[in-house]
Design an enzyme around this catalytic site. Structure first.
Site, PDB file in Angstrom:
ATOM      1  N   HIS A 193       0.676  -1.501   0.051  1.00 48.20           N
ATOM      2  CA  HIS A 193       0.006  -0.210  -0.078  1.00 48.20           C
ATOM      3  C   HIS A 193       0.804   1.171   0.076  1.00 48.20           C
ATOM      4  O   HIS A 193       2.063   1.244   0.332  1.00 48.20           O
ATOM      5  CB  HIS A 193      -0.869   0.112   1.077  1.00 48.20           C
ATOM      6  CG  HIS A 193      -0.108  -0.012   2.520  1.00 48.20           C
ATOM      7  ND1 HIS A 193       0.498   1.240   3.177  1.00 48.20           N
ATOM      8  CD2 HIS A 193       0.002  -0.884   3.270  1.00 48.20           C
ATOM      9  CE1 HIS A 193       0.798   0.779   4.122  1.00 48.20           C
ATOM     10  NE2 HIS A 193       0.702  -0.412   4.553  1.00 48.20           N
ATOM     11  N   TRP A 219       1.474   7.202   9.475  1.00 46.68           N
ATOM     12  CA  TRP A 219       2.257   6.476  10.693  1.00 46.68           C
ATOM     13  C   TRP A 219       3.277   5.634  10.024  1.00 46.68           C
ATOM     14  O   TRP A 219       4.207   5.149  10.606  1.00 46.68           O
ATOM     15  CB  TRP A 219       1.073   5.235  11.296  1.00 46.68           C
ATOM     16  CG  TRP A 219       0.190   5.799  12.377  1.00 46.68           C
ATOM     17  CD1 TRP A 219      -0.063   7.141  12.575  1.00 46.68           C
ATOM     18  CD2 TRP A 219      -0.456   5.267  13.475  1.00 46.68           C
ATOM     19  NE1 TRP A 219      -0.924   7.339  13.523  1.00 46.68           N
ATOM     20  CE2 TRP A 219      -1.235   6.085  13.967  1.00 46.68           C
ATOM     21  CE3 TRP A 219      -0.408   3.833  13.476  1.00 46.68           C
ATOM     22  CZ2 TRP A 219      -2.013   5.799  15.222  1.00 46.68           C
ATOM     23  CZ3 TRP A 219      -1.293   3.468  14.593  1.00 46.68           C
ATOM     24  CH2 TRP A 219      -2.113   4.355  15.761  1.00 46.68           C
ATOM     25  N   ASN A 220       3.365   5.238   8.782  1.00 42.54           N
ATOM     26  CA  ASN A 220       4.641   4.937   8.222  1.00 42.54           C
ATOM     27  C   ASN A 220       5.557   6.023   8.380  1.00 42.54           C
ATOM     28  O   ASN A 220       6.851   5.864   8.719  1.00 42.54           O
ATOM     29  CB  ASN A 220       4.621   4.888   6.511  1.00 42.54           C
ATOM     30  CG  ASN A 220       3.642   3.387   6.138  1.00 42.54           C
ATOM     31  OD1 ASN A 220       2.998   3.476   4.994  1.00 42.54           O
ATOM     32  ND2 ASN A 220       3.880   2.389   7.040  1.00 42.54           N
ATOM     33  N   GLU A 270      -2.659  -7.154   7.508  1.00 38.48           N
ATOM     34  CA  GLU A 270      -1.162  -7.006   7.979  1.00 38.48           C
ATOM     35  C   GLU A 270      -1.365  -7.868   9.250  1.00 38.48           C
ATOM     36  O   GLU A 270      -2.366  -8.059   9.521  1.00 38.48           O
ATOM     37  CB  GLU A 270      -0.945  -5.488   8.412  1.00 38.48           C
ATOM     38  CG  GLU A 270       0.404  -5.417   8.907  1.00 38.48           C
ATOM     39  CD  GLU A 270       1.658  -5.936   8.186  1.00 38.48           C
ATOM     40  OE1 GLU A 270       2.061  -7.174   8.161  1.00 38.48           O
ATOM     41  OE2 GLU A 270       2.308  -4.968   7.474  1.00 38.48           O
ATOM     42  N   ARG A 271       0.166  -8.318   9.945  1.00 44.32           N
ATOM     43  CA  ARG A 271      -0.218  -8.869  10.958  1.00 44.32           C
ATOM     44  C   ARG A 271      -0.776  -7.998  12.080  1.00 44.32           C
ATOM     45  O   ARG A 271      -0.634  -6.826  12.353  1.00 44.32           O
ATOM     46  CB  ARG A 271       1.415  -9.203  11.408  1.00 44.32           C
ATOM     47  CG  ARG A 271       1.666  -9.786  12.754  1.00 44.32           C
ATOM     48  CD  ARG A 271       3.050 -10.170  12.910  1.00 44.32           C
ATOM     49  NE  ARG A 271       3.225 -10.578  14.455  1.00 44.32           N
ATOM     50  CZ  ARG A 271       4.651 -10.871  14.864  1.00 44.32           C
ATOM     51  NH1 ARG A 271       5.351 -10.478  14.075  1.00 44.32           N
ATOM     52  NH2 ARG A 271       4.574 -11.090  16.099  1.00 44.32           N
TER      53      ARG A 271
END
Length: 215
Positions: A11, A16-17, A88-89
């Site tokens: 993505h 937050w990245n 995602e995990r």
């Protein structure tokens, strides 16, 4: 042979990245940079440079992946199937935390080792459980699309599992490169447990490479 070929796209960037915070299952939207990255990918997929005949498009059901898919895959004219198995995990109680603060607590020792396959994560998934869930999702999709080309929009952690299965790398092996936002990564599945790697980490469609992978 009814090999399913996968084009895996991480993505676009989120706030937050950029802040290096763990997202996991929290539904953090794309930021302006992420939407720009998705538009750059859209131009590439609509151009003569992209020659693959895509038969199906899948996405994680989290908005940062699904919105990337909606922007980038518009020219393909295909429905986008939301697949929760491509999420995602789940990092449980650690979601929203700063990655570096968890990686190195006082005394230089990690507060939690997310790379330990067996370590339980309160409210979340162990690395092993996540690996099994992601691998199962890909093999189920392959079973629905034998001999076809499938475009998947998902997350860095999920693509990491596909890489490991494709080259036979154990979960405790250090991956020697990042998985960048909106990078294109290719692998194939011939059958259950029979994965192989193709092209990896293509970012030629981007003007500027995105941040490293904070999942």
């Amino acid at each position: 042979m009814n090999t399913t070929h996968f084009w895996l796209v991480r993505h676009g960037e989120t706030l937050w990245n950029a802040e290096r915070r763990l997202q996991g299952w929290l539904d953090i939207p794309l930021n302006e940079t992420g939407r720009k990255q998705a538009a750059q990918l859209a131009r590439f997929l609509a151009s003569d440079a992209f020659t693959a005949d895509i038969h199906a498009v899948y996405s994680s059901d989290l908005s940062r992946a699904y919105d990337t898919a909606q922007i980038a895959a518009r020219s393909l004219g295909l429905p986008i199937f939301r697949e929760p198995g491509l999420r995602e995990r789940s990092y449980g109680i650690y979601q929203g935390e700063d990655w570096s603060s968890l990686s190195m607590a006082s005394g230089g020792k990690a507060l939690v080792d997310f790379r330990d396959p067996e370590q339980p994560i309160e409210g979340g998934e162990s690395y092993l459980a996540f690996s099994q869930r992601a691998g199962r999702a890909f093999e189920e999709i392959a079973g629905r699309h034998p001999g076809q080309n499938v475009l998947v929009f998902t997350h860095g952690g999920v693509i990491d599992i596909a890489w490991r299965r494709s080259i036979g790398a154990a979960l405790d092996v250090q991956r020697p490169f990042p998985i960048l936002n909106v990078s294109i990564n290719r692998c194939g599945i011939r059958g259950p447990g029979d994965w192989f790697i193709q092209d990896w980490g293509y970012t030629g469609h981007l003007e500027n490479e995105a941040l490293d992978d904070v999942w």
